[in-house]
Scaffold this motif. Structure first.
Motif, PDB file in Angstrom:
ATOM      1  N   ASP A  90      -3.805  -8.991   8.136  1.00 24.95           N
ATOM      2  CA  ASP A  90      -5.236  -8.233   8.827  1.00 24.95           C
ATOM      3  C   ASP A  90      -5.130  -6.795   8.264  1.00 24.95           C
ATOM      4  O   ASP A  90      -6.353  -6.164   7.756  1.00 24.95           O
ATOM      5  N   CYS A  91      -4.222  -6.331   8.485  1.00 27.69           N
ATOM      6  CA  CYS A  91      -4.089  -4.749   8.021  1.00 27.69           C
ATOM      7  C   CYS A  91      -4.112  -4.586   6.760  1.00 27.69           C
ATOM      8  O   CYS A  91      -4.721  -3.493   6.038  1.00 27.69           O
ATOM      9  N   ILE A  92      -3.801  -5.527   5.854  1.00 22.56           N
ATOM     10  CA  ILE A  92      -3.573  -5.252   4.174  1.00 22.56           C
ATOM     11  C   ILE A  92      -5.165  -5.725   3.735  1.00 22.56           C
ATOM     12  O   ILE A  92      -5.733  -4.913   3.084  1.00 22.56           O
ATOM     13  N   ILE A  93      -5.736  -6.399   4.605  1.00 22.60           N
ATOM     14  CA  ILE A  93      -7.242  -6.832   3.974  1.00 22.60           C
ATOM     15  C   ILE A  93      -8.204  -5.526   4.486  1.00 22.60           C
ATOM     16  O   ILE A  93      -8.748  -4.984   3.657  1.00 22.60           O
TER      17      ILE A  93
ATOM     18  N   MET B 185     -11.023  -0.498   2.576  1.00 22.24           N
ATOM     19  CA  MET B 185     -10.916   0.949   2.820  1.00 22.24           C
ATOM     20  C   MET B 185     -10.960   1.488   1.240  1.00 22.24           C
ATOM     21  O   MET B 185     -11.685   2.273   0.981  1.00 22.24           O
ATOM     22  N   ILE B 186      -9.908   0.825   0.521  1.00 19.96           N
ATOM     23  CA  ILE B 186      -9.750   1.463  -0.809  1.00 19.96           C
ATOM     24  C   ILE B 186     -11.030   1.273  -1.526  1.00 19.96           C
ATOM     25  O   ILE B 186     -11.276   2.194  -2.459  1.00 19.96           O
TER      26      ILE B 186
ATOM     27  N   TRP C 294       2.997  -4.034   0.134  1.00 20.20           N
ATOM     28  CA  TRP C 294       3.361  -2.445   0.788  1.00 20.20           C
ATOM     29  C   TRP C 294       2.234  -1.453   0.253  1.00 20.20           C
ATOM     30  O   TRP C 294       1.717  -0.590   0.862  1.00 20.20           O
ATOM     31  N   LEU C 295       1.835  -1.791  -1.133  1.00 19.99           N
ATOM     32  CA  LEU C 295       1.004  -0.803  -1.982  1.00 19.99           C
ATOM     33  C   LEU C 295      -0.323  -0.373  -1.234  1.00 19.99           C
ATOM     34  O   LEU C 295      -0.644   0.603  -1.053  1.00 19.99           O
ATOM     35  N   PRO C 296      -1.164  -1.592  -0.764  1.00 19.08           N
ATOM     36  CA  PRO C 296      -2.258  -1.363   0.048  1.00 19.08           C
ATOM     37  C   PRO C 296      -2.193  -0.401   1.331  1.00 19.08           C
ATOM     38  O   PRO C 296      -2.868   0.377   1.670  1.00 19.08           O
ATOM     39  N   LEU C 297      -0.985  -0.922   1.732  1.00 24.07           N
ATOM     40  CA  LEU C 297      -0.712  -0.295   3.286  1.00 24.07           C
ATOM     41  C   LEU C 297      -0.677   1.371   2.931  1.00 24.07           C
ATOM     42  O   LEU C 297      -0.954   2.105   3.499  1.00 24.07           O
ATOM     43  N   PHE C 298       0.410   1.617   2.023  1.00 23.58           N
ATOM     44  CA  PHE C 298       0.703   3.004   1.730  1.00 23.58           C
ATOM     45  C   PHE C 298      -0.536   3.762   0.972  1.00 23.58           C
ATOM     46  O   PHE C 298      -0.550   5.011   1.340  1.00 23.58           O
ATOM     47  N   ALA C 299      -1.304   3.187   0.391  1.00 21.54           N
ATOM     48  CA  ALA C 299      -2.562   3.690  -0.364  1.00 21.54           C
ATOM     49  C   ALA C 299      -3.488   4.306   0.762  1.00 21.54           C
ATOM     50  O   ALA C 299      -4.122   5.302   0.707  1.00 21.54           O
ATOM     51  N   SER C 300      -3.450   3.581   1.859  1.00 23.66           N
ATOM     52  CA  SER C 300      -4.326   4.034   2.821  1.00 23.66           C
ATOM     53  C   SER C 300      -3.921   5.583   3.450  1.00 23.66           C
ATOM     54  O   SER C 300      -4.502   6.273   4.142  1.00 23.66           O
ATOM     55  N   VAL C 301      -2.448   5.645   3.231  1.00 20.61           N
ATOM     56  CA  VAL C 301      -2.123   7.029   3.700  1.00 20.61           C
ATOM     57  C   VAL C 301      -2.731   8.075   2.871  1.00 20.61           C
ATOM     58  O   VAL C 301      -3.297   9.255   3.558  1.00 20.61           O
ATOM     59  N   PHE C 302      -2.817   7.962   1.693  1.00 24.65           N
ATOM     60  CA  PHE C 302      -4.023   8.975   0.949  1.00 24.65           C
ATOM     61  C   PHE C 302      -5.302   9.192   1.600  1.00 24.65           C
ATOM     62  O   PHE C 302      -5.904  10.305   1.594  1.00 24.65           O
ATOM     63  N   ILE C 303      -5.647   7.970   2.075  1.00 21.36           N
ATOM     64  CA  ILE C 303      -7.119   8.068   2.285  1.00 21.36           C
ATOM     65  C   ILE C 303      -7.453   8.796   3.828  1.00 21.36           C
ATOM     66  O   ILE C 303      -8.244   9.345   4.081  1.00 21.36           O
ATOM     67  N   VAL C 304      -6.225   8.532   4.480  1.00 18.70           N
ATOM     68  CA  VAL C 304      -6.192   9.100   5.790  1.00 18.70           C
ATOM     69  C   VAL C 304      -6.199  10.517   5.654  1.00 18.70           C
ATOM     70  O   VAL C 304      -6.930  11.460   6.533  1.00 18.70           O
ATOM     71  N   TYR C 305      -5.211  11.147   4.850  1.00 16.02           N
ATOM     72  CA  TYR C 305      -4.915  12.481   4.882  1.00 16.02           C
ATOM     73  C   TYR C 305      -5.935  13.347   3.905  1.00 16.02           C
ATOM     74  O   TYR C 305      -6.407  14.473   4.399  1.00 16.02           O
ATOM     75  N   ARG C 306      -6.639  12.732   3.348  1.00 18.28           N
ATOM     76  CA  ARG C 306      -8.013  13.249   2.624  1.00 18.28           C
ATOM     77  C   ARG C 306      -9.402  13.303   3.577  1.00 18.28           C
ATOM     78  O   ARG C 306     -10.021  14.048   3.219  1.00 18.28           O
ATOM     79  N   ASN C 307      -9.462  12.336   4.505  1.00 15.34           N
ATOM     80  CA  ASN C 307     -10.454  12.023   5.197  1.00 15.34           C
ATOM     81  C   ASN C 307     -10.480  12.637   6.453  1.00 15.34           C
ATOM     82  O   ASN C 307     -11.531  12.765   7.240  1.00 15.34           O
TER      83      ASN C 307
END
Length: 225
Positions: free
Chosen positions: A68-71, A76-77, A128-141
């Motif tokens: 669910d979190c990956i989806i 979000m990406i 793992w990549l979509p989960l880690f990519a969310s870190v960039f989005i959280v950091y920038r938003n």
């Protein structure tokens, strides 16, 4: 005065529309009916801000599974990608944190490529990549106290319900003793795990969330919060 409506990219809208119509020609009826819903969802993605997906992701994090979190991360990406494509978000320059995070991701992918179990490692990396990519989005938003309060509140609301499930397991005794060594710990017959299936993981999650709950509680000045 109201600001003029921002024009959408017609080429992208056509691509999304065609991608929703053509597959319906070969799919069964029950799946073809869902195609327009998916198309409408893709059209709505540019209108949803990243802070919305971040809040939903953190709300569902303690309650749902990894899939669910990956989806949610993928949505979000896509939303951020569409907004950049439609020029709805300003362009941001990469800083040293972005570089360090990207370097960490590259090293992890290289570790998967050169692993002794390449297929399994790449499968885990793809999750793992979509989960880690969310870190960039959280950091920038998440850039101000209001956004931080919103996302932390969402996390704590989801954590509250997860704790309620754990309390129900404790008082009802409806728990799985798979993770309890009854031979070594004879008096330890109940270990709550809530939605995490493993009591150790649930405990680690609480160790991360409880300080945030205390800090947010001290931040609010009204007792009702």
């Amino acid at each position: 005065s109201t600001a003029p409506a921002q024009r959408q990219n017609p080429i992208v809208l056509c691509i999304i529309g065609i991608s929703g119509i053509i597959p319906a020609l070969w799919l069964p009826l029950k799946w073809a009916v869902l195609i327009p819903l998916v198309t409408v969802g893709l059209l709505l993605l540019p209108a949803l801000k990243p802070i919305f997906f971040i809040s939903v992701l953190l709300l569902w994090l303690p309650l749902g599974g990894t899939s669910d979190c990956i989806i949610l991360c993928v949505l979000m990406i896509l939303s951020c990608g569409f907004q950049r494509l439609f020029r709805q978000t300003p362009k941001q320059k990469a800083d040293y944190i972005d570089i360090l995070l990207a370097l960490f991701a590259v090293l992890c992918i290289l570790g998967s490529v050169f692993s002794f179990a390449v297929s399994d490692s790449l499968r885990v990396s793809a999750m793992w990549l979509p989960l880690f990519a969310s870190v960039f989005i959280v950091y920038r938003n998440v850039r101000n106290s209001h956004d931080l309060t919103v996302v932390l509140s969402s996390l704590l609301i989801g954590s509250f319900f997860a704790c309620c499930i754990g309390l129900w397991q404790y008082f009802s005794g409806q728990v799985d003793t798979t993770w309890t060594d009854t031979n070594l710990f004879e008096n330890l017959d109940i270990r709550i795990y809530s939605t995490f299936a493993n009591p150790n993981v649930f405990g680690e999650f609480l160790l991360l969330v409880i300080p945030l709950a205390v800090g947010l509680g001290l931040y609010f000045t009204k007792w009702k919060y």
